[in-house]
Design a protein around this motif. Structure first.
Motif, PDB file in Angstrom:
ATOM      1  N   LEU A  96      55.119  66.452  46.580  1.00  0.00           N
ATOM      2  CA  LEU A  96      56.577  66.580  46.594  1.00  0.00           C
ATOM      3  C   LEU A  96      57.281  65.322  46.116  1.00  0.00           C
ATOM      4  CD1 LEU A  96      57.095  68.551  49.928  1.00  0.00           C
ATOM      5  CD2 LEU A  96      56.823  69.435  47.603  1.00  0.00           C
ATOM      6  N   GLU A 114      54.988  78.314  47.065  1.00  0.00           N
ATOM      7  CA  GLU A 114      54.110  78.737  45.971  1.00  0.00           C
ATOM      8  C   GLU A 114      52.673  78.289  46.216  1.00  0.00           C
ATOM      9  OE1 GLU A 114      55.840  77.197  42.433  1.00  0.00           O
ATOM     10  OE2 GLU A 114      57.663  78.410  42.616  1.00  0.00           O
ATOM     11  N   GLU A 115      52.504  77.076  46.739  1.00  0.00           N
ATOM     12  CA  GLU A 115      51.165  76.575  47.038  1.00  0.00           C
ATOM     13  C   GLU A 115      50.507  77.405  48.136  1.00  0.00           C
ATOM     14  OE1 GLU A 115      47.926  74.193  46.378  1.00  0.00           O
ATOM     15  OE2 GLU A 115      49.807  74.100  45.272  1.00  0.00           O
ATOM     16  N   TYR A 168      58.143  74.797  46.293  1.00  0.00           N
ATOM     17  CA  TYR A 168      56.821  74.316  45.866  1.00  0.00           C
ATOM     18  C   TYR A 168      55.783  74.591  46.941  1.00  0.00           C
ATOM     19  CZ  TYR A 168      53.312  71.324  43.693  1.00  0.00           C
ATOM     20  OH  TYR A 168      52.163  70.859  43.102  1.00  0.00           O
ATOM     21  N   LEU A 228      58.748  65.598  42.762  1.00  0.00           N
ATOM     22  CA  LEU A 228      59.974  66.395  42.684  1.00  0.00           C
ATOM     23  C   LEU A 228      61.187  65.631  43.201  1.00  0.00           C
ATOM     24  CD1 LEU A 228      58.711  69.879  43.945  1.00  0.00           C
ATOM     25  CD2 LEU A 228      58.881  69.047  41.591  1.00  0.00           C
TER      26      LEU A 228
END
Length: 371
Positions: A335, A75-76, A72, A338
């Protein structure tokens, strides 16, 4: 594309940095000694004249448990900066350390994720291959979940019962014998009367290491007959290693109401409705009980940075700062959704300082980490 988590563009940050340098050169800077030291640590590789590598993407390997969080953040980083999205591979904690410790050359990983601390033997492997400048960052907490298909009768398993279900040898009549337990009810009549089938992590996994330490070693200490012996995992088909992709375990559990699985808390969070968690020693794996340590199978999550690559691979500092930002890693960060169980604010700030100072992993620090 997600919008940037930061109010300033990369060009704005560059403008600020240039202005600050100009002010310092004119004797007008008011930067503190601490800030100057931290800036020096951040730029240490560049000041040392480190040559850029041709590789334009950060490479990250390691833990399947940390993988969703790392992916994550990667990707950010790619979506909100001019940097290419880092490549993240799920190799398991042990597998990640092997790749990370192969050397400091361009073709080796920049970071490795881990769901357990680095072992002294792994640090030595790194050092033997010229990787002797490593920073360890703890990013949060996780619980190892014993899961089953949603809708099945609730399970409450002690660590002693789990040890008897998983161990290759168990004590009987004063001797350690090959595990004779085929059904859960063979271990305890109060447990379900169906075959033992456990989908779990492979030997390369940090989840496997943590399960063996937190469950099996603890269980063996409380079962008469082990006499200090550490039980190994049985290999007669009752425990099925299921690779580094915990989602595969989740899929198998959703299809088989008699099976149980061993995986990280984040996968429970992502798959509620498909699977449910057993209690361990009477405690549910809830976020607050994991962070407090009341849930008995709780652990810390880490990543390790190869500092020799800082300044040679673009974006390493940006990646770490993004990962440790409040927008990502705090209790209100992205996060959390997640399944990451965040560090307290003061511990998160301590990790940021640790990175600024490029605090180096040593044999002594690992010894303290392992208790």
């Amino acid at each position: 594309m997600r919008t940037s988590l930061f109010s300033n563009s990369p060009k704005s940050f560059l403008t600020i940095a240039v202005t600050a340098l100009a002010l310092t050169a004119c004797g007008q800077g008011e930067q503190s000694n601490d800030d100057q030291a931290s800036q020096g640590a951040s730029d240490s590789q560049a000041q040392a004249g480190a040559e850029k590598y041709d590789r334009s993407q950060i490479r990250i390997v390691g833990s399947s448990t940390v993988y969703p969080f790392s992916s994550y953040v990667a990707e950010e980083l790619g979506a909100t900066t001019d940097l290419r999205t880092p490549v993240v591979e799920s190799t398991g904690s042990g597998g990640g350390f092997k790749l990370f410790c192969e050397g400091a050359s361009e073709d080796t990983p920049d970071f490795t994720n881990a769901s357990r601390p680095m072992k002294a033997s792994e640090l030595k492997m790194c050092q033997d291959n010229g990787v002797d400048d490593i920073t360890q960052i703890m990013v949060g907490y996780d619980g190892i979940v014993i899961g089953q298909k949603a809708g099945e009768p609730d399970l409450d398993l002690s660590r002693e019962q789990l040890t008897k279900a998983v161990a290759a040898k168990v004590p009987q009549d004063g001797q350690l014998v090959d595990n004779p337990y085929n059904k859960w009810s063979d271990i305890d009549p109060s447990l379900p009367d169906h075959e033992i089938l456990i989908y779990g992590p492979p030997t390369s996994s940090g989840t496997r290491d943590a399960f063996e330490e937190l469950v099996m070693e603890h269980g063996a200490q409380n079962i008469d007959g082990y006499d200090g012996n550490k039980p190994a995992v049985r290999q007669d088909g009752k425990f099925v290693p299921s690779g580094e992709n915990d989602n595969l375990i989740v899929q198998k559990l959703a299809q088989n109401g008699n099976a149980v699985g061993i995986f990280g808390y984040s996968f429970l969070e992502e798959n509620r409705g498909k699977i449910q968690a057993a209690k361990v020693d009477g405690v549910e794996p809830k976020r607050e009980l994991i962070s407090s340590g009341e849930y008995p199978v709780s652990r810390s999550l880490f990543f390790y940075a190869k500092n020799a690559h800082v300044g040679r691979i673009d974006g390493m500092d940006d990646y770490v700062k993004l990962f440790l930002s409040d927008q990502m890693a705090s209790d209100r960060g992205a996060l959390k959704s997640l399944g990451l169980i965040s560090l307290p604010p003061e511990e998160l700030e301590a990790m940021r300082e640790k990175w600024k100072n490029r605090e180096q992993v040593t044999a002594e620090s690992l010894k303290a980490e392992h208790g």
